[in-house]
Each structure stands twice: as C-alpha cells, then as structure tokens.
Design a protein around this motif. Structure first.
Motif, mmCIF file in Angstrom:
data_model
loop_
_atom_site.group_PDB
_atom_site.id
_atom_site.type_symbol
_atom_site.label_atom_id
_atom_site.label_comp_id
_atom_site.label_asym_id
_atom_site.label_seq_id
_atom_site.Cartn_x
_atom_site.Cartn_y
_atom_site.Cartn_z
ATOM 1 N N VAL A 45 0.702 -1.176 0.020
ATOM 2 C CA VAL A 45 -0.168 0.016 0.059
ATOM 3 C C VAL A 45 0.867 1.253 -0.085
ATOM 4 C CG1 VAL A 45 -1.626 1.514 1.330
ATOM 5 C CG2 VAL A 45 -2.120 -1.328 1.234
ATOM 6 N N GLU A 46 1.904 1.176 0.769
ATOM 7 C CA GLU A 46 2.856 2.404 0.905
ATOM 8 C C GLU A 46 3.165 2.798 -0.629
ATOM 9 O OE1 GLU A 46 2.942 0.086 2.557
ATOM 10 O OE2 GLU A 46 2.537 0.765 4.961
ATOM 11 N N LYS A 47 3.721 1.796 -1.409
ATOM 12 C CA LYS A 47 4.382 2.142 -2.709
ATOM 13 C C LYS A 47 3.187 2.617 -3.525
ATOM 14 C CE LYS A 47 6.567 0.146 -6.416
ATOM 15 N NZ LYS A 47 7.198 -1.034 -7.051
ATOM 16 N N THR A 48 1.971 1.922 -3.380
ATOM 17 C CA THR A 48 0.747 2.540 -4.145
ATOM 18 C C THR A 48 0.405 4.026 -3.737
ATOM 19 O OG1 THR A 48 0.158 0.183 -4.402
ATOM 20 C CG2 THR A 48 -1.447 1.941 -4.858
ATOM 21 N N GLU A 49 0.431 4.248 -2.523
ATOM 22 C CA GLU A 49 0.075 5.595 -1.961
ATOM 23 C C GLU A 49 1.227 6.624 -2.547
ATOM 24 O OE1 GLU A 49 -0.773 7.850 2.127
ATOM 25 O OE2 GLU A 49 0.474 6.129 2.154
ATOM 26 N N LYS A 50 2.471 6.325 -2.987
ATOM 27 C CA LYS A 50 3.256 7.263 -3.263
ATOM 28 C C LYS A 50 2.834 7.638 -4.794
ATOM 29 C CE LYS A 50 7.233 5.842 -0.516
ATOM 30 N NZ LYS A 50 8.502 5.305 -0.395
ATOM 31 N N ALA A 51 2.524 6.637 -5.597
ATOM 32 C CA ALA A 51 2.159 6.796 -6.891
ATOM 33 C C ALA A 51 0.870 7.697 -6.827
ATOM 34 C CB ALA A 51 1.906 5.470 -7.705
ATOM 35 N N ALA A 52 0.015 7.465 -5.926
ATOM 36 C CA ALA A 52 -1.434 8.181 -6.005
ATOM 37 C C ALA A 52 -1.092 9.660 -5.598
ATOM 38 C CB ALA A 52 -2.438 7.427 -4.946
ATOM 39 N N ILE A 53 -0.143 9.889 -4.697
ATOM 40 C CA ILE A 53 0.211 11.296 -4.438
ATOM 41 C C ILE A 53 0.874 12.146 -5.543
ATOM 42 C CG2 ILE A 53 1.685 12.757 -2.655
ATOM 43 C CD1 ILE A 53 1.131 10.537 -0.627
ATOM 44 N N ASP A 113 -0.811 15.303 -7.186
ATOM 45 C CA ASP A 113 0.092 16.454 -7.388
ATOM 46 C C ASP A 113 -0.242 17.225 -8.776
ATOM 47 O OD1 ASP A 113 0.612 16.763 -4.768
ATOM 48 O OD2 ASP A 113 2.753 15.663 -5.095
ATOM 49 N N LEU A 114 -0.347 16.318 -9.734
ATOM 50 C CA LEU A 114 -0.388 16.551 -11.055
ATOM 51 C C LEU A 114 -1.668 16.985 -11.244
ATOM 52 C CD1 LEU A 114 1.787 14.034 -12.828
ATOM 53 C CD2 LEU A 114 2.384 16.305 -12.738
ATOM 54 N N LEU A 115 -2.745 16.306 -10.909
ATOM 55 C CA LEU A 115 -4.199 16.863 -11.011
ATOM 56 C C LEU A 115 -4.386 18.079 -10.362
ATOM 57 C CD1 LEU A 115 -5.834 13.382 -10.313
ATOM 58 C CD2 LEU A 115 -5.458 14.425 -12.659
ATOM 59 N N GLU A 152 -0.538 12.826 -20.477
ATOM 60 C CA GLU A 152 0.450 13.639 -19.356
ATOM 61 C C GLU A 152 0.726 12.772 -18.136
ATOM 62 O OE1 GLU A 152 -0.964 17.132 -18.414
ATOM 63 O OE2 GLU A 152 -0.786 18.204 -20.453
ATOM 64 N N LEU A 153 0.027 12.233 -17.705
ATOM 65 C CA LEU A 153 0.192 11.141 -16.582
ATOM 66 C C LEU A 153 0.910 10.109 -16.924
ATOM 67 C CD1 LEU A 153 -3.415 11.089 -14.885
ATOM 68 C CD2 LEU A 153 -1.394 12.662 -14.188
ATOM 69 N N SER A 154 0.669 9.404 -17.915
ATOM 70 C CA SER A 154 1.586 8.288 -18.241
ATOM 71 C C SER A 154 2.944 8.723 -18.517
ATOM 72 C CB SER A 154 1.017 7.761 -19.530
ATOM 73 O OG SER A 154 -0.394 7.060 -19.405
ATOM 74 N N THR A 155 3.233 9.891 -18.939
ATOM 75 C CA THR A 155 4.566 10.509 -19.208
ATOM 76 C C THR A 155 5.329 10.754 -18.142
ATOM 77 O OG1 THR A 155 3.837 11.093 -21.437
ATOM 78 C CG2 THR A 155 5.828 12.099 -20.355
ATOM 79 N N LYS A 156 4.643 11.521 -16.974
ATOM 80 C CA LYS A 156 5.205 12.177 -16.108
ATOM 81 C C LYS A 156 5.183 11.130 -14.418
ATOM 82 C CE LYS A 156 3.819 16.616 -17.033
ATOM 83 N NZ LYS A 156 2.886 18.028 -16.796
ATOM 84 N N VAL A 157 4.389 10.049 -14.793
ATOM 85 C CA VAL A 157 4.329 8.962 -13.619
ATOM 86 C C VAL A 157 4.709 7.716 -14.133
ATOM 87 C CG1 VAL A 157 2.961 7.956 -11.632
ATOM 88 C CG2 VAL A 157 2.718 10.289 -12.767
#
Length: 1023
Positions: free
Chosen positions: A579-587, A591-593, A644-649
């Motif tokens: 969950v911690e790793k997934t949360e980092k991606a969500a944050i 931030d981008l949104l 944009e999300l696919s490129t930046k994340v």
C-alpha cells in the motif's frame, strides 16, 4: 361519441380542465431520477477461506460452486476468480424479465445452500450480492490535514446522524475510516524464557475479558440481576493480565512482562483522499420511489447548516457527486426541449393552417401530455430523460391525428356543409384511417417493450408512453377536436379575406404563393411519374441499395459515454506492491491533478474501489497495488490528461474511463484463451500480445492473470511434529499470529456510539522485515508443555506463487485485454485483432474466443431483431384488416425500407455511428411512415371509386392529401430539432434517424405509393 362530444361541449371542456388540474398536481409529486432503474442480471458470490492458496480456492471453493451453478438453466456465463484466501464467482443471467431474474436468484441461493456442506469446515459462509446497480445518491468528502482519523470519524458520525433524519435517506456509509487497535507485541525471547506460549496468552485474555449475566435473585418479591463482569476498562488492565505463574518462584507472570501493549492506529490498508488530503467518504443512499431532486435540496440545506455550526475549523465538506443535481439538470434540459418543441409545432400549425385551426389542433397537446403524466404516476414510471424523450417523440405523432381530422372538417365546411355536419361526418369519414394509423404506430413501438436485455429495459418506458400518448391523441381527436371545431371553425367569407392572422402571416411570408407553386410542381411531377411508374420505383430501390454501401463507413457504437464532466482514473502499480508504494504513486498523480485547471476536485481510494456513484460504474476489487480516482473535470480533456500522467508518472499503468450508458466491460477488446495448464495459457497470452501489439489504435495490452509472486512455504515434518506433540493446526495458527496478527478479544469504549477496539496478538512489525522471523517462532507442545522451535519440525522454502486463477464457464481462462485510443473505434480494433489471429495455431485442448464491447453490442442488436420483425408483421396484419386485401398493404409496407435512405445519409451527414438509439429511431419511424401511407392510399381508393379517370383521381387525391402529410412531416421534424441539437450523443442519433428518415419517406410516400398503386392495379381502363 363524436356527435355526443359536439352536443356536450361544456362537459368535454370540464373534463379537459379537470384533467389538466389533476395532471399538474401529479406532475409535482412524481418520482424523479436521471435514468431508468434497470435490474442488473449479475450476481457476485464471495467465499472466504483464510490462509488458502489460489490453487486450494479453485479446487475446494470455486469448483463445487461452479458445478452447482451449471445446473441452473437461466445462467448465461460464470466467471470465477480464485485469489489468496477468497473465491469470487460472478454469475450473469440470460435476458430475462425482472420477475424471472428474482426467480433465478432464488435458484442460485438454493444452489449455494446445497454447496455449503461440501465446503471446507474453516471456510466462511458464502455471501451473495445482487444489488450491483444501486448507487449512492450523494458522496461527500470530509477532509483535513490538521486532524486525526478519529477526529474525522467523530465529525462524520455527527453528520450521519443529521442526514439520516431525512425521510428520503435509505442508508449512509462512512468509507475510509482508520480505527484504533490495541497491539500486544510479543517478545518471543521472553516468552521462551518464561515458557509461556502465544496460545497461553490468547486463552488468558479471553478468560479475563468477560461479561456474563449471572441471572436474577428474587429479594422481597423484587428481581435483582446478578452480573459477573471482568471486562477490560482500559489498557492498563490489559497490561496487568496474569498470563502464567512461574514454575520456579510461583510468582504471577503479567502480560506486560512478556509483551509491549500499545494503542495505535491500524495499518492503512484501505484509505481515501480528497484533493490529495486525508479524508473520509460519506455515501448517502436514497429511498426508492422518491423525488430525489427534492431529497437532494433538503440534504444540501442540512450540509450547509452543518458546515456553519458543527464543522471543526480547517475541516472541509466537499460534495464529490450529487445525483440530485445531475437529475435536475437532465430533466430541466428535456423539459426545455419539450416546451421548445411544443412552441415550434404550434407556430408551424398557425402558419400553415391559421389561428383557429391551430387552436383546434394544438390544444389537445397539453391534454395528452397530462394524460401521460397521470398514467406515469399510476403505473409508477418515474420522470427521467427517457420518459420525457418519449413525450418529445410523441409530440409530432399526436399532432398528426389532429391535423387530419381538422383538415377533413375544413373540407366539409368548404363544400358548404354546416358546422355540425362538418364536425361529425368529417371526422366520421377519417376515424377508421386514423385509428388504423394509430394502431400501426403503436405496433411499431410496443414490441420494443418486449426486449429483455439491459438496453431494452433502459428504454422500456419509451414505447409504453408513446403508445399511451397515441391512444390519448386518438381519444381527443374524437372528442375534444370536434367540440373545439364546432366552436371555432367556420367557412371563410369573402369580405373577411385578408383580415385573418393566417392570411396576414401568409402574405408576409408569401406562404400561399409558395404553397400553390409547390402543389402545382408536385402535380406535374406526379403526372410524369405515373407515365413511368416502374422506373420511378426502381430508381428509389436502386438509391436504397447504393445507400447501403455507406453503412460500413458509419461505424458502430452501442451507447455513447455519459455526457457528464466526471471520469475515473484506474492506476495499477507493479504486482505485489504494498500500500505504501501505491500511495506514493497516488500522491504523485494527485499533485499533477491539482495543478490542472480543467479539474475542479478529485478523490481516490488506495487498496479498494471508489464508492459506486453511478449505476454502470464498476469499482476496483480490493488490491494493495491499485488506486482508483474519481475526477470532476472537463471530460473533453481526458486524452490529454491520460497522456500527461503516463509520461510524468513512470512505472504504473494508467487507464482513464468515462461513465457508460451501457453495461460496462473490463476491456473494450478481449481475446480469451481457455485450457488446463496455466503456464501454457500464459505462453499463449504473451504470443497474442506480441502479435497484436502494433495494431494502430491500441493504447495498452494486459492480461488478467498478472505476474507470479513469491511465497514462503512451511513444509511440516509430520513424523517429528507428532513425536513432540505438535499438530499442523498449532503450527498454522501460531504462524498466522506471528505474520498477520490474531484478534483475541476487544476493549469496549465507554461511549456506546463508538465501536469496540480489537485486541490483536502479534509480533512487532519491526521484527518482521525478513524470513528470520519465522525461524524465531516456537510452538508449545500439547503433550510435554515444552516450547519447540519451528525449524526443528519444519522446513521453510521459498517458492513462486500464483496471484490468482481465473475461470470462465467451468474452464481456466486467461483474457488478453486491450485498451483503445479515444479516437479509434473498438469494433475496428477487434476486427483487426481477429484478422491477425485467424491463422494462429492453438495446442490441442485449448480454445480461443473474442469478446468485449463487440460482444455486448451484438447481444443488444440481436435483441432488436425479433421485436422489429414482430412490428412489421403486426403492422401488415392491421393494414390487411384496413384495406381488405393482401396487395395494397404491401404498397405501404414498401415505403418502410425506402425511409432508410434518409436515415443512413442523415447519420452520415451528422457524423453519428450506428447504435442502439439510432436503430430505435429507425424502428419508431416505421409507424410514422405507415401513417402517411394509410392517409394517402385510403383517399386514393375513395376518389378512384368516384371518378372515371383513375389517373386523375390519383393525382387529385395526392394533391389533396399533400398538405396534411407535409404539415405532419414538418411538425415531426420541427418537434425533434431541439432533441437533435441538445439531446447529446445519446438522444441526437435517434432524433436524427427520425428527422432525416421522415424527410425522405414523406417525399417517397407522395411518389412511390401512387406509382405502386398504379402498377399493382394494372392499366386496364386508365387513360
């Protein structure tokens, strides 16, 4: 009835006034919702079997359930998912009525009762969920970074207490709560020193924390209850629990001597965020059969008052989705369309028929609409976009009867008859033809009500309400119109010429001159056509055949996405991610949104799916590597945001989905391979990915098995374990306690509104960083009472492990899922994929099939075949009864396919694909086309009997009936223009089908029917 209505005009008007008043009151009290409620033919069965591997779940849980479900005949597909510790079986029924769906679910429940004794003893009771289409009416985010989850829960519960008082609220759920727990962190070294086992501690805590009623003592004839209580009151009492006695000194051993007892917040496995801040989600479910617009307004008032008076400082309530607002907007839009359509129709009638005739023809419109509202209220049909669209479609149809009746009254008046004769004989003459036309139009709609698929149920109220409107139109044509006609219509006098409103408008617009020109032009054109009738017919047939070649270029789309500025972002991190790793991606995504100006606000849930906020929305299944976003923002920006999300994340899979009007599918394009060996299925899936990877329009490809993960397998030496008095159960329960923790009891809070706090026996998290934690576990022998290290009786091995096993219709099935770029059509991609794989060789015992949106689309279109054929048969039978022979109805029926010319080119010009609603418009058009044919052919036959020159009789009949046919066509087109312009991608294709089909069919009716009648009757005796 006609003569009675004329003689009792005041009574008719009284009924009219009463109908309008009653309808007005009922309209205000009607249930309102955005879309029709459709019973989902899908159920999900879940069975938990703690600690079982996917292989065990498949064998011991899934297989018995599947075998029992296969005995039920109404089941269409069975999809099963064997996961770690849980089995999920998704059952989809065939197309059934709502009543039969309930019967089928009862059969499924009975089947589960049969399966229960066959399941493992440790497996939980099966649960079955069938209400998958229900959604929350409003979802609120309660957010703040300044407070704990406990603070947020306190406020959320207060808000729930406020909202639940509204009579329109059915239930309220608070999602994303992170509760407190009491952890007993065992010190395994001290436990071994004191020779105390984890089992001893669990037993001691359960025995200490009790509250048992001791019965009643009767003293002086009064019952005195006796309570034996040893319940924990606080954490200190837990720490001071005696868990053993020292064998050397006899001193008590307290829990605090061998463990660290702490109250902490539970580990975040599933949690929510709003605008990237800590949050709870509050979902409010509305009562069924209510006006949700009114409920929403009341709840918004409560929310406003709560925000001002009870919300903590720096806390915020954010409404993420409000079904009431969307419903209100949708109904308001359709109401405006309806009013616009009525005004446009009235204007057309005024210009073409005059003010008096306009009143006679138009007054029944509100009367019929109110009659429909009364029917809706009595039959429980809510007010939603489908029911209001039904009224818009009905508008032109219900005016048609009034135009024909009014026109014939005027014909009699112009012949010199008095008003009573004109209003009785004039209507008497056409009452059978308009009855036939009404019945044929009803016949073209009613079979649609027989469709049992989800698509058919979505529009089921449309044919019913159109039929009610048409019947109401026929009744008013025989009652209200003769009464009004007698009062308002009169023969024009020469000295009043030029004084009427119609005449003044006609002079300004030069309508009369233009009408005369068109009429003369039509007369000459028809006279020429009757000289070569066969060639005229062949020309239009050829045009139809040529038009059919355009169809492939239109594309196919069952239903367009919902036109709502909301969408979902599904994010998946690497398989096995915590969950911690997934949360980092969500944050990072959040931030981008937050920086994107097209997004108003957003919410997401990590480890689970969002609350169901729309009937066709599918929440994520629980998974530590998944996060699901709900976005309120401009849906036209979806493609840009996804790129944009696919490129930046990097390193995550991102897929954006819009809400669907149709039943949603997991993957737009699917390739399903079934067989026995999972390794072979995976090999085939990888080859399919490689073959199809470069197909233009494919956004991403994945399969539903994912990757294998690692597991630690404890292989017990049965001989050694038995010798020292240790069972497999002792080992498994101790290992489970050490790894996941074991809930042994609970601490009840003084506040009865708060949930009890679980007491969990476990090893400290900081000591579970590697596999050595297992080597330090010991099990207490039931025989010798000695502690036995686990590595003395078992070996710990590292192995690969399946994350899940997916089955479909009784066999292991892997699905290669393809996501499609927004500018491409999934149907085109599916055809390309099938073409590439047509020569692919599968091993013996393995099969391949294709599915996805094309599968759902095919089922929906197939469901329209029988109703369409039935409509044609019913229409033909009605016409046979009307005309008394078999040939003449064929003349009218022949104009139905010719109307497709206008439909095809209309969709092409407007850029709409062939979809369910466009085909619905085509089927609906059949009745309208037949109406014109009946009116025209019936009058042709009448004049042919009266005149010697049949050709001239045909021309005169067609010129006489041209006006009502053209006025009917114009009113139909005009009434549907608002729906075509603002009905959106859902309703505009249907309006386009009817508009362009009507334009072409009206012209064809005035040319093809007279030519066909001329040919069929033969040329004997014709000049």
């Amino acid at each position: 009835m006609i003569k009675w209505s004329v003689n009792h005009k005041s009574i008719i008007m009284l009924f009219v006034v009463l109908t309008l008043i009653v309808g007005g009151f009922l309209y205000g009290a009607m249930e309102r919702q955005e879309n029709p409620t459709v019973a989902a033919p899908v159920a999900v069965i879940k069975i938990i079997y703690p600690g079982a591997t996917p292989e065990d779940i498949e064998k011991l849980i899934i297989k018995p359930v599947e075998d029992e479900m296969n005995r039920i005949s109404d089941i269409k597909t069975i999809e099963s998912f064997a996961l770690d510790s849980i089995g999920i079986v998704k059952v989809t029924l065939k197309d059934l009525s709502d009543g039969k769906i309930d019967e089928a679910w009862n059969e499924v429940k009975s089947g589960l009762d049969t399966v229960k004794p066959l399941l493992p003893p440790d497996a939980h009771e099966p649960t079955m969920e069938t209400d998958l289409a229900s959604s929350y009416g409003i979802i609120i985010g309660l957010t703040s970074q300044d407070y704990t989850y406990q603070n947020l829960s306190e406020v959320a519960n207060k808000l729930r207490d406020e909202l639940i008082t509204d009579p329109g609220v059915k239930a309220i759920d608070i999602d994303g709560e992170i509760n407190d727990q009491i952890h007993i962190n065992l010190d395994m070294i001290k436990l071994e020193q004191y020779t105390v086992s984890p089992t001893d501690i669990a037993t001691a805590i359960k025995a200490r924390n009790i509250n048992i009623p001791g019965g009643n003592l009767v003293m002086d004839q009064v019952k005195i209850p006796v309570q034996v209580s040893g319940e924990y009151k606080d954490i200190e009492e837990i720490k001071n629990t005696i868990v053993a006695v020292s064998t050397e000194t006899g001193a008590p051993i307290y829990l605090k001597n061998v463990a660290d007892v702490v109250r902490i917040q539970e580990k975040k496995e599933i949690f929510a965020s709003v605008n990237n801040e800590k949050a709870l989600l509050i979902g409010v479910e509305y009562m069924d059969g209510q006006n949700i617009v009114a409920i929403g307004e009341r709840l918004n008032t409560i929310l406003d008052e709560f925000s001002m008076n009870q919300l903590y400082e720096n806390m915020e309530l954010i409404t993420l989705t409000d079904q009431a607002n969307f419903t209100k907007d949708a109904i308001n839009l359709f109401e405006k369309n309806l009013l616009s359509a009525i005004l446009l129709v009235v204007m057309v009638v005024v210009v073409t028929m005059g003010l008096r005739s306009a009143i006679v023809v138009s007054l029944p419109i509100p009367i019929v609409i109110v009659m429909v509202f009364i029917f809706m209220y009595l039959s429980g049909i809510p007010l939603h976009q489908v029911s209001i669209a039904s009224l818009i479609i009905s508008l032109s149809l219900l005016v048609a009867n009034g135009i024909v009746v009014n026109d014939n009254i005027n014909v009699y008046l112009e012949k010199g008859h008095d008003r009573l004769t004109a209003c009785t004989k004039g209507i008497q003459e056409v009452k059978i033809p308009i009855l036939t036309s009404t019945l044929t139009t009803v016949a073209s709609f009613i079979p649609l009500a027989m469709m049992q698929g989800v698509s058919g149920k979505f529009v089921k109220s449309l044919p019913v309400l159109v039929s009610v409107a048409l019947i109401g139109s026929y009744i008013t044509a025989l009652t209200v119109i003769p009464a009004l006609g007698y009062k308002l219509l009169k023969v024009k006098e020469k000295d009043t010429e030029g004084k009427g409103i119609k005449t003044k408008i006609a002079k300004v617009l030069k309508v009369d001159g233009f009408s005369a020109y068109i009429l003369n032009l039509y007369g000459r054109l028809l006279k020429g056509a009757l000289k070569i009738p066969v060639l005229v017919i062949l020309f239009f047939v050829g045009t139809l055949i040529a038009s059919l070649w355009v169809i492939p270029s239109l594309g196919v789309q069952l239903f367009p996405p919902v036109e709502r500025d909301q969408y979902v972002i599904d994010v998946t991190t690497q398989d096995g991610s915590d969950v911690e790793k997934t949360e980092k991606a969500a944050i990072m995504i959040g931030d981008l949104l937050k920086e994107d100006v097209t997004i108003n606000d957003f919410a997401y849930k990590v480890g689970d799916g969002m609350l169901q906020y729309y009937v066709t929305f599918i929440p994520n299944d629980p998974a530590s590597n998944k996060v699901q976003f709900l976005i309120n923002g401009d849906r036209d920006e979806v493609s840009r945001i996804e790129k944009e999300l696919s490129t930046k994340v990097p390193g995550v899979s991102i897929n954006i989905r819009q809400l669907e009007n149709a039943a949603p599918v997991t993957y737009p394009v699917q390739v399903r391979v079934s067989g026995q060996e999972i390794s072979e299925l995976r090999r085939i899936a990888e080859e399919i990915k490689d073959i199809t990877h470069d197909v233009p329009g494919i956004k991403s490809i994945e399969d539903n098995y994912g990757y294998d993960s690692y597991k630690l397998n404890i292989r017990v030496n049965e001989e050694k374990a038995n010798l020292v008095g240790v069972t497999n159960y002792d080992i498994a329960s101790t290992v489970r306690m050490a790894v996941n923790g074991l809930t042994v009891s609970e601490l009840k809070e003084e506040d009865i509104e708060k949930d009890a706090i679980p007491i969990i026996l476990k090893i400290p998290d900081e000591k579970k960083q590697d596999r050595d934690v297992l080597n330090n576990i010991f099990i207490t022998s039931q025989i010798t009472d000695k502690n036995i290290p686990i590595n003395q009786i078992a070996e710990i091995e590292t192995e690969t492990s399946l994350n899940k096993i997916v089955r479909r219709n009784g066999g292991r099935t892997i699905t290669v899922g393809i996501f499609v770029e927004s500018r491409y059509n999934s149907n085109e991609i599916s055809k390309s994929v099938e073409e590439l794989l047509k020569d692919y060789k599968l091993p013996d015992g393995y099969t391949i099939e294709f599915g996805g949106e094309s599968e759902e689309r095919s089922d929906a279109f197939d469901s329209m075949k029988v109703p369409a054929i039935l409509a044609i048969v019913i229409i033909y039978l009605i016409l046979v009864i009307q005309f008394g022979n078999l040939k003449e109805p064929l003349i009218i029926m022949g104009t139905i396919p010719l109307s497709f010319i206008g439909i095809i080119w209309g969709l092409k010009w407007m850029g709409y694909p062939i979809g369910f609603m466009a085909l619905l418009g085509a089927i609906s058009l059949m009745g309208v086309v037949v109406n014109n044919g009946i009116v025209l052919l019936d009058f042709i036959k009448l004049l042919v009997k009266e005149k010697d020159d049949v050709k001239e009789a045909i021309i005169e009949a067609c010129k006489t009936r041209m006006r009502p046919i053209m006025i009917g066509m114009i009113t139909t087109v005009i009434s549907l223009i608002p729906l075509a312009l603002s009905g959106g991608a859902l309703w505009a294709p249907m309006a386009t089908s009817i508009i362009f089909g009507m334009l072409v069919s009206s012209v064809l009716t005035l040319l093809v029917i007279p030519c066909a009648y001329f040919v069929i009757q033969g040329k004997e005796g014709l000049n």
